[in-house]
Design an enzyme around this catalytic site. Structure first.
Site, PDB file in Angstrom:
ATOM      1  N   LYS A  22       0.845  -1.214   0.000  1.00  0.00           N
ATOM      2  CA  LYS A  22       0.000   0.000   0.000  1.00  0.00           C
ATOM      3  C   LYS A  22       0.874   1.256   0.000  1.00  0.00           C
ATOM      4  O   LYS A  22       0.621   2.197  -0.747  1.00  0.00           O
ATOM      5  CB  LYS A  22      -0.881  -0.016   1.256  1.00  0.00           C
ATOM      6  CG  LYS A  22      -1.529   1.300   1.559  1.00  0.00           C
ATOM      7  CD  LYS A  22      -2.319   1.269   2.847  1.00  0.00           C
ATOM      8  CE  LYS A  22      -1.540   1.588   4.101  1.00  0.00           C
ATOM      9  NZ  LYS A  22      -1.179   2.998   4.316  1.00  0.00           N
ATOM     10  N   ASN A  23       1.926   1.253   0.836  1.00  0.00           N
ATOM     11  CA  ASN A  23       2.732   2.467   0.986  1.00  0.00           C
ATOM     12  C   ASN A  23       3.652   2.734  -0.209  1.00  0.00           C
ATOM     13  O   ASN A  23       4.266   3.794  -0.291  1.00  0.00           O
ATOM     14  CB  ASN A  23       3.554   2.413   2.275  1.00  0.00           C
ATOM     15  CG  ASN A  23       2.682   2.639   3.498  1.00  0.00           C
ATOM     16  OD1 ASN A  23       1.487   2.943   3.371  1.00  0.00           O
ATOM     17  ND2 ASN A  23       3.256   2.485   4.679  1.00  0.00           N
ATOM     18  N   ARG A  97      -3.956  10.421   5.336  1.00  0.00           N
ATOM     19  CA  ARG A  97      -2.995  11.516   5.431  1.00  0.00           C
ATOM     20  C   ARG A  97      -2.008  11.497   4.275  1.00  0.00           C
ATOM     21  O   ARG A  97      -1.456  12.540   3.919  1.00  0.00           O
ATOM     22  CB  ARG A  97      -2.288  11.434   6.768  1.00  0.00           C
ATOM     23  CG  ARG A  97      -3.276  11.141   7.886  1.00  0.00           C
ATOM     24  CD  ARG A  97      -2.596  10.955   9.178  1.00  0.00           C
ATOM     25  NE  ARG A  97      -1.853  12.158   9.493  1.00  0.00           N
ATOM     26  CZ  ARG A  97      -2.401  13.266   9.939  1.00  0.00           C
ATOM     27  NH1 ARG A  97      -3.688  13.321  10.141  1.00  0.00           N
ATOM     28  NH2 ARG A  97      -1.672  14.317  10.187  1.00  0.00           N
ATOM     29  N   CYS A 121      -3.980  12.793  14.522  1.00  0.00           N
ATOM     30  CA  CYS A 121      -4.608  11.504  14.288  1.00  0.00           C
ATOM     31  C   CYS A 121      -4.305  10.598  15.468  1.00  0.00           C
ATOM     32  O   CYS A 121      -3.596  10.997  16.384  1.00  0.00           O
ATOM     33  CB  CYS A 121      -4.147  10.881  12.972  1.00  0.00           C
ATOM     34  SG  CYS A 121      -2.522  10.176  13.034  1.00  0.00           S
ATOM     35  N   ILE A 128       3.042  18.253   8.127  1.00  0.00           N
ATOM     36  CA  ILE A 128       3.712  18.126   6.824  1.00  0.00           C
ATOM     37  C   ILE A 128       4.620  19.335   6.573  1.00  0.00           C
ATOM     38  O   ILE A 128       4.870  19.728   5.445  1.00  0.00           O
ATOM     39  CB  ILE A 128       2.715  17.918   5.651  1.00  0.00           C
ATOM     40  CG1 ILE A 128       1.666  19.024   5.583  1.00  0.00           C
ATOM     41  CG2 ILE A 128       2.048  16.570   5.710  1.00  0.00           C
ATOM     42  CD1 ILE A 128       0.953  19.076   4.232  1.00  0.00           C
ATOM     43  N   ILE A 332       9.230   6.793  16.602  1.00  0.00           N
ATOM     44  CA  ILE A 332       8.789   7.543  15.422  1.00  0.00           C
ATOM     45  C   ILE A 332       7.549   8.393  15.709  1.00  0.00           C
ATOM     46  O   ILE A 332       7.495   9.559  15.344  1.00  0.00           O
ATOM     47  CB  ILE A 332       8.521   6.594  14.221  1.00  0.00           C
ATOM     48  CG1 ILE A 332       9.726   5.666  13.983  1.00  0.00           C
ATOM     49  CG2 ILE A 332       8.171   7.376  12.955  1.00  0.00           C
ATOM     50  CD1 ILE A 332      10.991   6.329  13.514  1.00  0.00           C
TER      51      ILE A 332
HETATM   52  C1  UD1 Z   1       4.940   6.741   6.383  1.00  0.00           C
HETATM   53  C2  UD1 Z   1       4.068   5.526   6.208  1.00  0.00           C
HETATM   54  C3  UD1 Z   1       3.546   5.052   7.565  1.00  0.00           C
HETATM   55  C4  UD1 Z   1       4.714   4.851   8.542  1.00  0.00           C
HETATM   56  C5  UD1 Z   1       5.615   6.087   8.592  1.00  0.00           C
HETATM   57  C6  UD1 Z   1       6.882   5.860   9.404  1.00  0.00           C
HETATM   58  C7  UD1 Z   1       3.106   5.909   4.012  1.00  0.00           C
HETATM   59  C8  UD1 Z   1       1.906   6.212   3.203  1.00  0.00           C
HETATM   60  N1  UD1 Z   1       2.955   5.877   5.346  1.00  0.00           N
HETATM   61  O1  UD1 Z   1       4.118   7.766   6.936  1.00  0.00           O
HETATM   62  O2  UD1 Z   1       2.842   3.844   7.389  1.00  0.00           O
HETATM   63  O3  UD1 Z   1       4.216   4.622   9.847  1.00  0.00           O
HETATM   64  O4  UD1 Z   1       6.023   6.450   7.252  1.00  0.00           O
HETATM   65  O5  UD1 Z   1       7.590   4.778   8.903  1.00  0.00           O
HETATM   66  O6  UD1 Z   1       4.167   5.652   3.483  1.00  0.00           O
HETATM   67  N2  UD1 Z   1       7.180  14.543  10.451  1.00  0.00           N
HETATM   68  C9  UD1 Z   1       7.272  15.889  10.702  1.00  0.00           C
HETATM   69  N3  UD1 Z   1       7.069  16.763   9.660  1.00  0.00           N
HETATM   70  C10 UD1 Z   1       6.780  16.351   8.395  1.00  0.00           C
HETATM   71  C11 UD1 Z   1       6.700  14.967   8.147  1.00  0.00           C
HETATM   72  C12 UD1 Z   1       6.900  14.081   9.196  1.00  0.00           C
HETATM   73  O7  UD1 Z   1       7.528  16.304  11.836  1.00  0.00           O
HETATM   74  O8  UD1 Z   1       6.609  17.189   7.503  1.00  0.00           O
HETATM   75  C13 UD1 Z   1       7.391  13.583  11.559  1.00  0.00           C
HETATM   76  C14 UD1 Z   1       6.140  12.752  11.868  1.00  0.00           C
HETATM   77  O9  UD1 Z   1       5.268  13.419  12.759  1.00  0.00           O
HETATM   78  C15 UD1 Z   1       6.741  11.500  12.478  1.00  0.00           C
HETATM   79  C16 UD1 Z   1       8.052  11.336  11.706  1.00  0.00           C
HETATM   80  O10 UD1 Z   1       8.335  12.614  11.138  1.00  0.00           O
HETATM   81  O11 UD1 Z   1       7.018  11.693  13.820  1.00  0.00           O
HETATM   82  C17 UD1 Z   1       8.032  10.318  10.613  1.00  0.00           C
HETATM   83  O12 UD1 Z   1       6.889  10.526   9.806  1.00  0.00           O
HETATM   84  P1  UD1 Z   1       6.855  10.182   8.246  1.00  0.00           P
HETATM   85  O13 UD1 Z   1       8.015   9.339   7.882  1.00  0.00           O
HETATM   86  O14 UD1 Z   1       6.646  11.446   7.497  1.00  0.00           O
HETATM   87  O15 UD1 Z   1       5.526   9.318   8.158  1.00  0.00           O
HETATM   88  P2  UD1 Z   1       4.597   9.277   6.905  1.00  0.00           P
HETATM   89  O16 UD1 Z   1       5.416   9.505   5.693  1.00  0.00           O
HETATM   90  O17 UD1 Z   1       3.398  10.107   7.157  1.00  0.00           O
END
Ligand code: UD1
Length: 431
Positions: A22-23, A97, A121, A128, A332
């Site tokens: 999915k990811n 998201r 969530c 982001i 994380i």
């Molecule tokens: C992706 C995966 C999710 C997985 C996560 C971590 C997809 C669709 N989803 O989510 O299943 O649990 O990676 O492996 O691929 N953060 C910020 N600012 C940002 C972006 C992220 O502070 O702009 C923080 C988040 O709050 C979190 C950490 O960075 O604490 C990692 O998040 P991220 O790797 O971005 O997760 P997703 O890409 O949303």
């Protein structure tokens, strides 16, 4: 609302075919926005998030055909005509998201994107800001008002950008944007997940110039135009991990096919410590859960290639059945232990101390009525139910349907007693 009813006690025996990731599928579908030609994606999993992404892309004017079954879950996307002011609405972003993945491709291709700001969530704040900073670095102008982010750029320009924190979808979003920017981009502190590598492989097939995906530095030379391509999505390592843990937990003997064991190294190493026998082969993993009593072992979630946060909840279910105390540290996300309370209702002994969970095993679990709080938390409840005495009823199964393809059918096929009650599943699209 659907519920899963599971009667525990059966060892899982047999073979399960792993679906596409999915990811990896979600960013690949977003990448189709980068070209006016047709992109064909194979091995797309039949899960609710994919349907959400189809609605998202269709709302922007793309033609998306999801063909399940005969055509190896093939999806054909043609974004020849995109609306002038494409928007990812709050309605869609709040259910998924990963919708923010359209931000980069849209600004790069049509010079404008309007995407709802994701709120909090169940597993914590998921901002982001790093996507936004990255796009600004590439020259986009960003305004945030009325709960939406609006990004504009006549033409993005290549830049040097280092992510403050490793982000998977952030890396993917900016990599897609940079593929159509003018000049060279160097991205540092990138996510190294296999899904990032898979997206880069698709973009290269579409005519992009990308080097270093899978390492922490990615180099991109922007090109004028991208073209159509055909690509097969990698297997879902989180689904595979979930079934490996199910086999281990139930003392079963499971063969998982069409998966990639090289993406599962952190889990497989840990299972050796726990005392679970695992054999890997080309595209398959066999787990033999009857090798002896399980032993406690600590984990700390980390970015790839570390232990995945998306497998933390399922691992917690496993170590409720291990002799001794296991410490689980979640690095994380700040609030990703919602499943612990529900596992405790089934008899688990788990104490949460900030980002650490202390799991004391081994306990007898007993069936109860429990509630799924997010995608992977619901998988952990399914695993616990498979070894619990009597019947467990899991409510809010829509969480599990976001990311697991026909989980109850797959489990029934290897001997689990699982049934779904409630409303009928959404109709399959295509054949
Ligand atoms: C992706 C995966 C999710 C997985 C996560 C971590 C997809 C669709 N989803 O989510 O299943 O649990 O990676 O492996 O691929 N953060 C910020 N600012 C940002 C972006 C992220 O502070 O702009 C923080 C988040 O709050 C979190 C950490 O960075 O604490 C990692 O998040 P991220 O790797 O971005 O997760 P997703 O890409 O949303």
């Amino acid at each position: 609302m659907d519920k899963l009813v599971i009667r525990g006690g059966n060892p899982l025996l047999g073979t399960i075919r792993i679906s596409g990731a999915k990811n990896a599928a979600l960013p690949a579908m977003a990448a189709a926005l980068l070209t006016d030609e047709t992109v064909v994606l194979e091995n797309i999993p039949q899960v609710r998030d994919i349907e959400t992404e189809r609605r998202l892309l269709s709302a922007m004017g793309a033609e998306v055909e999801l063909g399940y079954g005969r055509a190896q879950h093939r999806t054909t996307i043609c974004a020849a005509k995109l609306s002038e002011n494409p928007e990812a609405s709050y309605e869609l972003v709040k259910t998924m998201r990963a919708s923010s993945l359209v931000l980069g491709p849209l600004v790069a291709r049509v010079g404008f994107a309007r995407v709802s700001v994701p709120g909090g969530c169940a597993i914590g704040a998921r901002p982001i800001d790093l996507h936004i900073k990255g796009l600004e670095k590439l020259g986009a102008q960003i305004v945030q008002e009325h709960g939406y982010i609006e990004a504009r750029a006549k033409k993005l320009r290549g830049a040097h950008y280092s992510f403050d924190k490793i982000t998977v979808t952030g890396t993917e979003d900016i990599m897609m944007a940079a593929a159509l920017a003018e000049g060279d981009t160097v991205l540092e502190n990138c996510a190294r997940e296999p899904e990032v590598v898979d997206l880069a492989a698709l973009l290269v097939k579409m005519g992009a110039w990308i080097e270093g995906a899978g390492s922490s530095t990615i180099r991109i030379k922007g090109v004028e135009k991208l073209h159509g391509a055909r690509h097969r999505i990698i297997p879902d390592r989180i689904e595979a991990a979930t079934f490996i843990l199910a086999g281990a937990l139930t003392g079963g003997d499971l063969m998982l096919t069409e998966c990639d064991p090289t993406h599962l190294t952190a889990l497989l190493n840990k299972l050796e410590e726990v005392g679970v026998k695992v054999k890997t082969g080309e595209g398959c993993v066999r787990v033999m859960g009857d090798a002896g009593p399980l032993k406690a072992a600590d984990i700390t979630t980390e970015e790839y290639p570390g232990f995945p946060t998306d497998v933390q909840a399922q691992y917690m279910a496993l170590v409720t059945q291990a002799e001794g105390t296991s410490i689980i540290t979640e690095n994380i996300f700040e609030n990703r232990f919602m499943h612990a309370q529900e596992l405790c209702r089934m008899g688990a002994n788990i104490k949460i101390e900030g980002r650490r969970a202390v799991v004391r095993g081994r306990v007898t679990l007993s069936g109860a009525a429990v509630q799924a709080s997010d995608l992977r938390a619901s998988a952990s409840l399914v695993l616990a139910a498979l070894v619990a005495q009597d019947e467990t009823i899991i409510d809010r199964v829509y969480h599990i349907d976001r990311g697991y393809e026909r989980i109850e059918e797959k489990l029934r096929g290897v001997g689990a007693q699982v049934k779904r009650i409630g409303e009928i599943l959404p109709k399959r699209v295509g054949v």
